[in-house]
Design an enzyme around this catalytic site. Structure first.
Site, PDB file in Angstrom:
ATOM      1  N   TYR A  54       0.824  -1.202   0.000  1.00  0.00           N
ATOM      2  CA  TYR A  54       0.000   0.000   0.000  1.00  0.00           C
ATOM      3  C   TYR A  54       0.866   1.262   0.000  1.00  0.00           C
ATOM      4  CZ  TYR A  54      -3.621  -3.392   1.367  1.00  0.00           C
ATOM      5  OH  TYR A  54      -4.471  -4.473   1.429  1.00  0.00           O
ATOM      6  N   HIS A 112       0.362 -11.985   0.902  1.00  0.00           N
ATOM      7  CA  HIS A 112      -0.733 -11.185   0.321  1.00  0.00           C
ATOM      8  C   HIS A 112      -1.572 -11.971  -0.693  1.00  0.00           C
ATOM      9  CE1 HIS A 112      -1.688  -6.659  -0.260  1.00  0.00           C
ATOM     10  NE2 HIS A 112      -2.767  -7.375  -0.476  1.00  0.00           N
TER      11      HIS A 112
HETATM   12  P1  NAP Z   1     -14.185  -1.042   1.444  1.00  0.00           P
HETATM   13  O1  NAP Z   1     -13.714  -1.018   2.838  1.00  0.00           O
HETATM   14  O2  NAP Z   1     -15.197  -2.046   1.035  1.00  0.00           O
HETATM   15  O3  NAP Z   1     -14.742   0.403   1.017  1.00  0.00           O
HETATM   16  C1  NAP Z   1     -14.020   1.567   1.230  1.00  0.00           C
HETATM   17  C2  NAP Z   1     -14.864   2.728   0.717  1.00  0.00           C
HETATM   18  O4  NAP Z   1     -16.070   2.808   1.463  1.00  0.00           O
HETATM   19  C3  NAP Z   1     -14.186   4.064   0.842  1.00  0.00           C
HETATM   20  O5  NAP Z   1     -14.500   4.792  -0.334  1.00  0.00           O
HETATM   21  C4  NAP Z   1     -14.844   4.693   2.052  1.00  0.00           C
HETATM   22  O6  NAP Z   1     -14.935   6.101   1.977  1.00  0.00           O
HETATM   23  C5  NAP Z   1     -16.243   4.136   1.969  1.00  0.00           C
HETATM   24  N1  NAP Z   1     -16.835   4.042   3.300  1.00  0.00           N
HETATM   25  C6  NAP Z   1     -16.280   3.443   4.388  1.00  0.00           C
HETATM   26  N2  NAP Z   1     -17.106   3.514   5.439  1.00  0.00           N
HETATM   27  C7  NAP Z   1     -18.196   4.198   5.032  1.00  0.00           C
HETATM   28  C8  NAP Z   1     -19.380   4.618   5.675  1.00  0.00           C
HETATM   29  N3  NAP Z   1     -19.618   4.290   6.961  1.00  0.00           N
HETATM   30  N4  NAP Z   1     -20.287   5.308   4.966  1.00  0.00           N
HETATM   31  C9  NAP Z   1     -20.070   5.622   3.659  1.00  0.00           C
HETATM   32  N5  NAP Z   1     -18.957   5.240   2.973  1.00  0.00           N
HETATM   33  C10 NAP Z   1     -18.027   4.545   3.656  1.00  0.00           C
HETATM   34  O7  NAP Z   1     -12.959  -1.217   0.414  1.00  0.00           O
HETATM   35  P2  NAP Z   1     -11.419  -1.605   0.451  1.00  0.00           P
HETATM   36  O8  NAP Z   1     -10.589  -0.476   0.871  1.00  0.00           O
HETATM   37  O9  NAP Z   1     -11.163  -2.237  -0.874  1.00  0.00           O
HETATM   38  O10 NAP Z   1     -11.301  -2.807   1.512  1.00  0.00           O
HETATM   39  C11 NAP Z   1     -11.044  -2.614   2.875  1.00  0.00           C
HETATM   40  C12 NAP Z   1      -9.640  -3.049   3.265  1.00  0.00           C
HETATM   41  O11 NAP Z   1      -9.401  -4.418   2.960  1.00  0.00           O
HETATM   42  C13 NAP Z   1      -8.515  -2.339   2.502  1.00  0.00           C
HETATM   43  O12 NAP Z   1      -8.377  -1.016   2.904  1.00  0.00           O
HETATM   44  C14 NAP Z   1      -7.355  -3.237   2.798  1.00  0.00           C
HETATM   45  O13 NAP Z   1      -6.854  -2.997   4.109  1.00  0.00           O
HETATM   46  C15 NAP Z   1      -8.013  -4.603   2.694  1.00  0.00           C
HETATM   47  N6  NAP Z   1      -7.877  -5.219   1.347  1.00  0.00           N
HETATM   48  C16 NAP Z   1      -7.132  -6.360   1.238  1.00  0.00           C
HETATM   49  C17 NAP Z   1      -6.980  -6.974   0.004  1.00  0.00           C
HETATM   50  C18 NAP Z   1      -6.148  -8.220  -0.107  1.00  0.00           C
HETATM   51  O14 NAP Z   1      -5.822  -8.627  -1.242  1.00  0.00           O
HETATM   52  N7  NAP Z   1      -5.810  -8.861   0.983  1.00  0.00           N
HETATM   53  C19 NAP Z   1      -7.606  -6.428  -1.144  1.00  0.00           C
HETATM   54  C20 NAP Z   1      -8.378  -5.276  -0.995  1.00  0.00           C
HETATM   55  C21 NAP Z   1      -8.519  -4.694   0.255  1.00  0.00           C
HETATM   56  P3  NAP Z   1     -13.892   7.088   2.692  1.00  0.00           P
HETATM   57  O15 NAP Z   1     -12.522   6.451   2.563  1.00  0.00           O
HETATM   58  O16 NAP Z   1     -14.062   8.308   1.888  1.00  0.00           O
HETATM   59  O17 NAP Z   1     -14.284   7.240   4.124  1.00  0.00           O
END
Ligand code: NAP
Length: 278
Positions: A54, A112
């Protein structure tokens, strides 16, 4: 304030809040990222998910800043990319992550995703060395299929793989057909990444209707649906403090059988899997 649920994280003996804090792409939101993480911790989350990938280490550095003075009682999870999965590179990658995070030990260290170039035995040998040296407390995997998990379990032995972090949200429930029951049976935590469908669920109209009838936010309903299940955790990412606190509060939300049935009807589980997102 309602108590945020904590449960055992696989067989590690560590009690993680059901909702943790994701950090992917937080480097783009330097202005508010640290404040949002702190608000999430204040609301009751006790683990942060990050990765060397990241922002090429930048997100780990942001996390390191955000948690200054509050490392105790907090669990840190980071990940090594497959390009660094050979023995010496894994050790070096972990050292870099520790430095970025300004800590001397990671609570859980994950591969990962699998790429196949480095044998899994070699990466796990490095994880074992890191465990012996006190650099990590546990290790796990991410984006592993049941076939990958079977191989991982054969190599590591029972009780060694802490978790499998996978794509899992209301519109992507494929893991419920295989990975989830397989992990639950073996006490391996399932960590749902992109649990809000990368934000799409927060704006979903069907979910909003169900949420307003329950007087909660759509995000809270989406997260509570996942973590109601044994051994499941979710790591939503939020750059905005209000979002972070809102998400963590879903760790105190108890769904009724009727809530579950209505959500299940609106977002039925389908076995088709999307390609992993990194
Ligand atoms: P997510 O958590 O599903 O969605 C993030 C989005 O949702 C952001 O745009 C955020 O906005 C918005 N959001 C969050 N809470 C909210 C709320 N209460 N109300 C309205 N909007 C909201 O997506 P993600 O970042 O892909 O996944 C989460 C985490 O999983 C990542 O950050 C990472 O740590 C991990 N991940 C791991 C892998 C892997 O391969 N292991 C892959 C993808 C992700 P704002 O940011 O503007 O608040």
């Amino acid at each position: 304030m309602a108590k945020i649920e904590q449960r055992l994280f696989g067989a590690t003996g560590m009690m993680f809040s059901t909702i943790g804090l994701g950090t992917w792409q937080l480097e783009a939101e330097q202005c508010c990222a640290a404040v949002a993480l702190q608000r999430g911790l204040d609301a009751g989350a006790n683990h942060i998910d990050t990765a060397e990938l990241y922002g090429d280490g930048e997100v780990e550095r942001i996390v390191g800043q955000a948690i200054r003075g509050r490392r105790q009682g907090l669990y840190l999870v980071s990940k090594v990319v497959p390009a660094h999965a050979a023995y010496a590179q894994t050790i070096a990658a972990c050292e870099r992550s520790l430095k970025n995070l300004r800590t001397d030990c990671l609570d859980v260290y994950l591969l990962h995703w699998r790429e196949g170039k480095t044998p899994l035995e070699e990466t796990f040998r490095a994880f074992d060395a890191l465990l012996r040296d006190g650099k990590i407390r546990a290790f796990g995997v991410s984006n592993f299929s049941v076939k990958d998990l079977e191989e991982a379990l054969r190599i590591a032995g029972p009780g060694k793989i802490a978790c499998n972090q996978v794509l899992y949200h209301l519109q992507q429930r494929a893991v419920e057909f295989d990975v989830l029951p397989w992990c639950q049976k073996r006490d391996i935590a399932v960590v749902a990444y992109s649990p809000l469908g990368q934000g799409k669920l927060a704006a979903n109209r069907r979910l909003a209707k169900l949420a307003s009838a329950r007087n909660v936010s759509p995000s809270q309903l989406a997260l509570a649906f996942l973590v109601r299940q044994q051994g499941v955790f979710a790591i939503p990412k939020a750059a905005y403090a209000e979002h972070a606190a809102d998400n963590v509060r879903s760790g105190a939300l108890k769904l009724t059988d009727q809530d579950i049935a209505l959500i299940d009807q609106a977002f039925p589980a389908k076995p088709k899997r999307r390609l992993p997102m990194i």
